[in-house]
Design a protein around this motif. Structure first.
Motif, short mmCIF file in Angstrom:
data_model
loop_
_atom_site.label_atom_id
_atom_site.label_comp_id
_atom_site.label_asym_id
_atom_site.label_seq_id
_atom_site.Cartn_x
_atom_site.Cartn_y
_atom_site.Cartn_z
N ASP A 102 0.82 -1.22 0.00
CA ASP A 102 0.00 0.00 0.00
C ASP A 102 0.85 1.26 0.00
OD1 ASP A 102 0.91 -0.50 2.57
OD2 ASP A 102 -0.96 0.09 3.56
N ASN A 103 1.91 1.28 0.80
CA ASN A 103 2.75 2.47 0.86
C ASN A 103 3.59 2.66 -0.40
OD1 ASN A 103 2.86 1.53 4.16
ND2 ASN A 103 2.18 3.59 3.63
N VAL A 104 3.98 1.57 -1.03
CA VAL A 104 4.71 1.70 -2.29
C VAL A 104 3.76 2.19 -3.38
CG1 VAL A 104 6.06 0.48 -4.04
CG2 VAL A 104 6.33 -0.12 -1.62
N GLU A 105 2.55 1.66 -3.42
CA GLU A 105 1.57 2.16 -4.40
C GLU A 105 1.26 3.63 -4.14
OE1 GLU A 105 -2.97 1.20 -6.01
OE2 GLU A 105 -1.91 -0.27 -4.75
N ASP A 106 1.17 4.01 -2.88
CA ASP A 106 0.92 5.41 -2.53
C ASP A 106 2.04 6.31 -3.04
OD1 ASP A 106 -0.61 7.43 -1.08
OD2 ASP A 106 1.07 7.47 0.32
N ALA A 107 3.27 5.81 -3.01
CA ALA A 107 4.42 6.61 -3.44
C ALA A 107 4.54 6.69 -4.96
CB ALA A 107 5.71 6.01 -2.86
N LEU A 108 3.98 5.70 -5.66
CA LEU A 108 4.12 5.66 -7.12
C LEU A 108 2.86 6.10 -7.86
CD1 LEU A 108 6.59 3.94 -6.23
CD2 LEU A 108 6.12 2.42 -8.15
N HIS A 110 -1.32 4.53 -8.84
CA HIS A 110 -1.91 3.25 -9.20
C HIS A 110 -1.25 2.63 -10.43
CE1 HIS A 110 -4.91 3.97 -6.18
NE2 HIS A 110 -5.46 4.99 -6.84
N LEU A 111 -1.27 3.35 -11.55
CA LEU A 111 -0.79 2.79 -12.81
C LEU A 111 0.69 2.47 -12.75
CD1 LEU A 111 -1.27 1.93 -15.71
CD2 LEU A 111 -0.95 4.33 -16.41
N ARG A 112 1.48 3.38 -12.22
CA ARG A 112 2.92 3.14 -12.16
C ARG A 112 3.26 2.00 -11.20
NH1 ARG A 112 5.22 9.19 -11.56
NH2 ARG A 112 3.17 9.41 -10.56
N PHE A 113 2.44 1.83 -10.16
CA PHE A 113 2.68 0.69 -9.28
C PHE A 113 2.42 -0.63 -9.99
CE2 PHE A 113 1.16 -2.45 -6.12
CZ PHE A 113 2.32 -2.58 -5.39
N LEU A 114 1.37 -0.67 -10.81
CA LEU A 114 1.10 -1.89 -11.58
C LEU A 114 2.26 -2.19 -12.53
CD1 LEU A 114 -0.73 -4.19 -12.48
CD2 LEU A 114 -1.84 -2.58 -14.05
N VAL A 115 2.73 -1.15 -13.23
CA VAL A 115 3.90 -1.33 -14.12
C VAL A 115 5.11 -1.77 -13.31
CG1 VAL A 115 5.50 -0.12 -15.66
CG2 VAL A 115 3.04 0.32 -15.82
N PHE A 116 5.31 -1.14 -12.16
CA PHE A 116 6.42 -1.48 -11.28
C PHE A 116 6.37 -2.95 -10.88
CE2 PHE A 116 7.63 -2.20 -6.85
CZ PHE A 116 8.94 -1.76 -6.81
N PHE A 117 5.21 -3.41 -10.43
CA PHE A 117 5.06 -4.79 -9.99
C PHE A 117 5.37 -5.77 -11.12
CE2 PHE A 117 2.64 -8.65 -9.11
CZ PHE A 117 2.94 -8.90 -7.78
N LEU A 118 4.84 -5.50 -12.30
CA LEU A 118 5.06 -6.40 -13.43
C LEU A 118 6.53 -6.39 -13.88
CD1 LEU A 118 1.84 -5.70 -15.53
CD2 LEU A 118 2.32 -7.68 -14.06
N LEU A 119 7.16 -5.23 -13.84
CA LEU A 119 8.58 -5.16 -14.23
C LEU A 119 9.46 -5.89 -13.22
CD1 LEU A 119 8.96 -1.48 -15.53
CD2 LEU A 119 8.99 -3.59 -16.88
N CYS A 120 9.14 -5.76 -11.94
CA CYS A 120 9.89 -6.51 -10.92
C CYS A 120 9.71 -8.01 -11.14
CB CYS A 120 9.43 -6.12 -9.52
SG CYS A 120 9.94 -4.48 -8.99
N GLY A 121 8.48 -8.42 -11.46
CA GLY A 121 8.23 -9.83 -11.74
C GLY A 121 8.99 -10.29 -12.97
N LEU A 122 9.02 -9.46 -13.99
CA LEU A 122 9.76 -9.81 -15.21
C LEU A 122 11.25 -9.95 -14.91
CD1 LEU A 122 9.73 -10.17 -18.31
CD2 LEU A 122 9.99 -7.70 -18.50
#
Length: 238
Positions: A102-108, A110-122
């Motif tokens: 939640d705090n990472v999404e808050d800092a980024l 919504h959309l950038r957090f989703l991109v962030f999560f997928l890029l970390c997974g990749l």
């Protein structure tokens, strides 16, 4: 699992609800239930082979039997993030995401957090694949992407004190720097000692490294790093 985060208490600053964090948790849980309840018309082993990341298949040295692949091979770099081996595997990953996401999404945002999560997974998937290119064992689970979220939280709030359960029985209230540092040390030790080769430890490290870098690039312009915006009540003894 040697460390389970329980609560951090960091307030949201830029949004009321971390919709993407909740969405990932919900989607991962639904995917697990669909497999557990046999809603998908294939055995669990076939699901892991079709949706999990198999390095040997990704690099073309092995071909899955006819009729088994459900999606293009490259897509398993992402689909593997949402398939989990069991309830504890799912619960552990989702608990980390619940506390830190939640705090990472808050800092980024919504959309950038989703991109962030997928890029970390990749990044985590590729780290695993290149480390064992001939492996025919499927990599599944959100652990690598979640490791990226943990790294981002550490960059954002290293001084925040987190309640965690260590070794399943010892509750401690430590700064994120020490708690996450301990967790990271265990990941590195597992790679070095090769105690359990059934876990993609290098995927965790790949996701962690990606998260530490990406949060700097993708964060909101007014988002401070290294706890600069955290109030004095979040500091103190270890």
């Amino acid at each position: 699992m040697t460390f389970l985060p329980l609560y951090d208490g960091v307030p949201m600053r830029n949004m009321r609800t971390p919709y993407v964090t909740y969405g990932i948790i919900a989607f991962s849980t639904i995917a697990y239930l669909a497999i557990w309840l046999d809603f998908l018309p294939m055995p669990e082993e076939s699901i892991s082979a079709s949706f999990g990341l198999i390095p040997a298949v990704l690099f073309g040295s092995v071909v899955l039997p006819d009729g088994l692949p459900v999606l293009p091979t490259g897509s398993t770099l992402v689909t593997s993030l949402f398939i989990h081996a069991g309830l504890l595997h799912l619960a552990g990953n989702m608990l980390f995401l619940w506390v830190f996401g939640d705090n990472v999404e808050d800092a980024l945002g919504h959309l950038r957090f989703l991109v962030f999560f997928l890029l970390c997974g990749l990044a985590s998937s590729l780290a695993y694949a290149f480390s064992v290119p001939d492996s025919e064992r499927p990599l599944i689970g959100a652990s690598g992407a979640v490791a990226g979220v943990v790294a981002a939280y550490l960059i954002l709030h290293p001084r925040v004190r987190v309640w965690g359960l260590f070794f399943f029985r010892i509750p401690l209230h430590l700064r994120a720097f020490w708690a996450i540092g301990f967790w990271l040390m265990i990941q590195v030790a597992e790679i070095w000692l090769n105690i359990d080769d059934s876990v993609g430890w290098l995927a965790h490290i790949g996701g962690f490294a990606a998260g530490a870098l990406l949060v700097i690039v993708l964060r909101r312009k007014n988002q401070p790093l290294l706890g600069a915006g955290d109030g004095p009540q979040l500091t103190g003894d270890v």
